[in-house]
Design a protein around this motif. Sequence first.
Motif, PDB file in Angstrom:
ATOM      1  N   PRO A  12     -36.776  -1.089  -9.615  1.00  0.00           N
ATOM      2  CA  PRO A  12     -37.971  -0.362 -10.075  1.00  0.00           C
ATOM      3  C   PRO A  12     -39.072  -1.348 -10.460  1.00  0.00           C
ATOM      4  O   PRO A  12     -38.789  -2.429 -10.968  1.00  0.00           O
ATOM      5  N   PRO A  13     -40.321  -0.985 -10.226  1.00  0.00           N
ATOM      6  CA  PRO A  13     -41.413  -1.902 -10.583  1.00  0.00           C
ATOM      7  C   PRO A  13     -41.516  -2.089 -12.093  1.00  0.00           C
ATOM      8  O   PRO A  13     -41.242  -1.174 -12.866  1.00  0.00           O
ATOM      9  N   ARG A  14     -41.916  -3.300 -12.479  1.00  0.00           N
ATOM     10  CA  ARG A  14     -42.103  -3.622 -13.894  1.00  0.00           C
ATOM     11  C   ARG A  14     -43.583  -3.890 -14.140  1.00  0.00           C
ATOM     12  O   ARG A  14     -44.185  -4.744 -13.494  1.00  0.00           O
ATOM     13  N   GLU A  31     -51.350   3.313 -24.021  1.00  0.00           N
ATOM     14  CA  GLU A  31     -50.334   4.368 -24.032  1.00  0.00           C
ATOM     15  C   GLU A  31     -50.614   5.415 -22.943  1.00  0.00           C
ATOM     16  O   GLU A  31     -49.684   5.922 -22.315  1.00  0.00           O
ATOM     17  N   ALA A  32     -51.885   5.713 -22.710  1.00  0.00           N
ATOM     18  CA  ALA A  32     -52.235   6.640 -21.628  1.00  0.00           C
ATOM     19  C   ALA A  32     -51.877   6.033 -20.272  1.00  0.00           C
ATOM     20  O   ALA A  32     -51.386   6.733 -19.376  1.00  0.00           O
ATOM     21  N   LEU A  33     -52.106   4.753 -20.127  1.00  0.00           N
ATOM     22  CA  LEU A  33     -51.741   4.063 -18.890  1.00  0.00           C
ATOM     23  C   LEU A  33     -50.227   4.096 -18.700  1.00  0.00           C
ATOM     24  O   LEU A  33     -49.729   4.372 -17.607  1.00  0.00           O
ATOM     25  N   ARG A  34     -49.489   3.812 -19.773  1.00  0.00           N
ATOM     26  CA  ARG A  34     -48.025   3.873 -19.692  1.00  0.00           C
ATOM     27  C   ARG A  34     -47.563   5.261 -19.250  1.00  0.00           C
ATOM     28  O   ARG A  34     -46.746   5.404 -18.341  1.00  0.00           O
ATOM     29  N   ALA A  35     -48.102   6.284 -19.882  1.00  0.00           N
ATOM     30  CA  ALA A  35     -47.715   7.656 -19.550  1.00  0.00           C
ATOM     31  C   ALA A  35     -48.048   7.985 -18.092  1.00  0.00           C
ATOM     32  O   ALA A  35     -47.240   8.606 -17.385  1.00  0.00           O
ATOM     33  N   GLY A  36     -49.231   7.562 -17.643  1.00  0.00           N
ATOM     34  CA  GLY A  36     -49.626   7.829 -16.263  1.00  0.00           C
ATOM     35  C   GLY A  36     -48.746   7.108 -15.255  1.00  0.00           C
ATOM     36  O   GLY A  36     -48.367   7.682 -14.220  1.00  0.00           O
ATOM     37  N   LEU A  39     -45.433   8.844 -15.125  1.00  0.00           N
ATOM     38  CA  LEU A  39     -45.564  10.131 -14.450  1.00  0.00           C
ATOM     39  C   LEU A  39     -45.532   9.929 -12.933  1.00  0.00           C
ATOM     40  O   LEU A  39     -44.887  10.685 -12.208  1.00  0.00           O
ATOM     41  N   GLU A  40     -46.227   8.898 -12.464  1.00  0.00           N
ATOM     42  CA  GLU A  40     -46.283   8.601 -11.031  1.00  0.00           C
ATOM     43  C   GLU A  40     -45.014   7.921 -10.521  1.00  0.00           C
ATOM     44  O   GLU A  40     -44.588   8.144  -9.387  1.00  0.00           O
ATOM     45  N   GLU A  45     -40.534   0.430 -15.160  1.00  0.00           N
ATOM     46  CA  GLU A  45     -40.391  -0.139 -16.494  1.00  0.00           C
ATOM     47  C   GLU A  45     -41.793  -0.535 -16.944  1.00  0.00           C
ATOM     48  O   GLU A  45     -42.427  -1.375 -16.319  1.00  0.00           O
ATOM     49  N   VAL A  46     -42.289   0.105 -17.984  1.00  0.00           N
ATOM     50  CA  VAL A  46     -43.640  -0.158 -18.475  1.00  0.00           C
ATOM     51  C   VAL A  46     -43.539  -0.664 -19.913  1.00  0.00           C
ATOM     52  O   VAL A  46     -43.088   0.055 -20.799  1.00  0.00           O
TER      53      VAL A  46
END
Length: 130
Positions: A12-14, A31-36, A39-40, A45-46
Amino acid sequence: MASPSEARDLAPPRFLVLTAPVGAGHIAAAEALRAGLLLEIPQAEVTVVDALSHMGRPLRFLLLTLYRWQLERAPWLFGLLHASLLRLPGTGAAWRRALGLLGGRSLQRAIVAANPDLVVSTYPPATNVL
């Protein structure tokens, strides 16, 4: 058996997201970037990291402690500094060079240790160091 590079391609991409606790906006964006991203790419791993904690004490003091003091005691100074970055030729380049010299090596060590596939920053000084 897969080679190390093939195994990495299948993993999985990190993602490493650099931010800073300088106001709530940078952290909220991270946090919005992490959630997005999750979601995609649910298997991704973020990791969200406080970049200032990896850029050395002098920069943390300058970019966090003095920044907060400035906003509380001398908000006009923030406007003046920001305007100088936008209007005075060479100021932005000098600022980026100084940030890179002061925080580049220590931030690079943190990035190498995290071994991400992609680094993203929601905090402009960390972006400049990158």
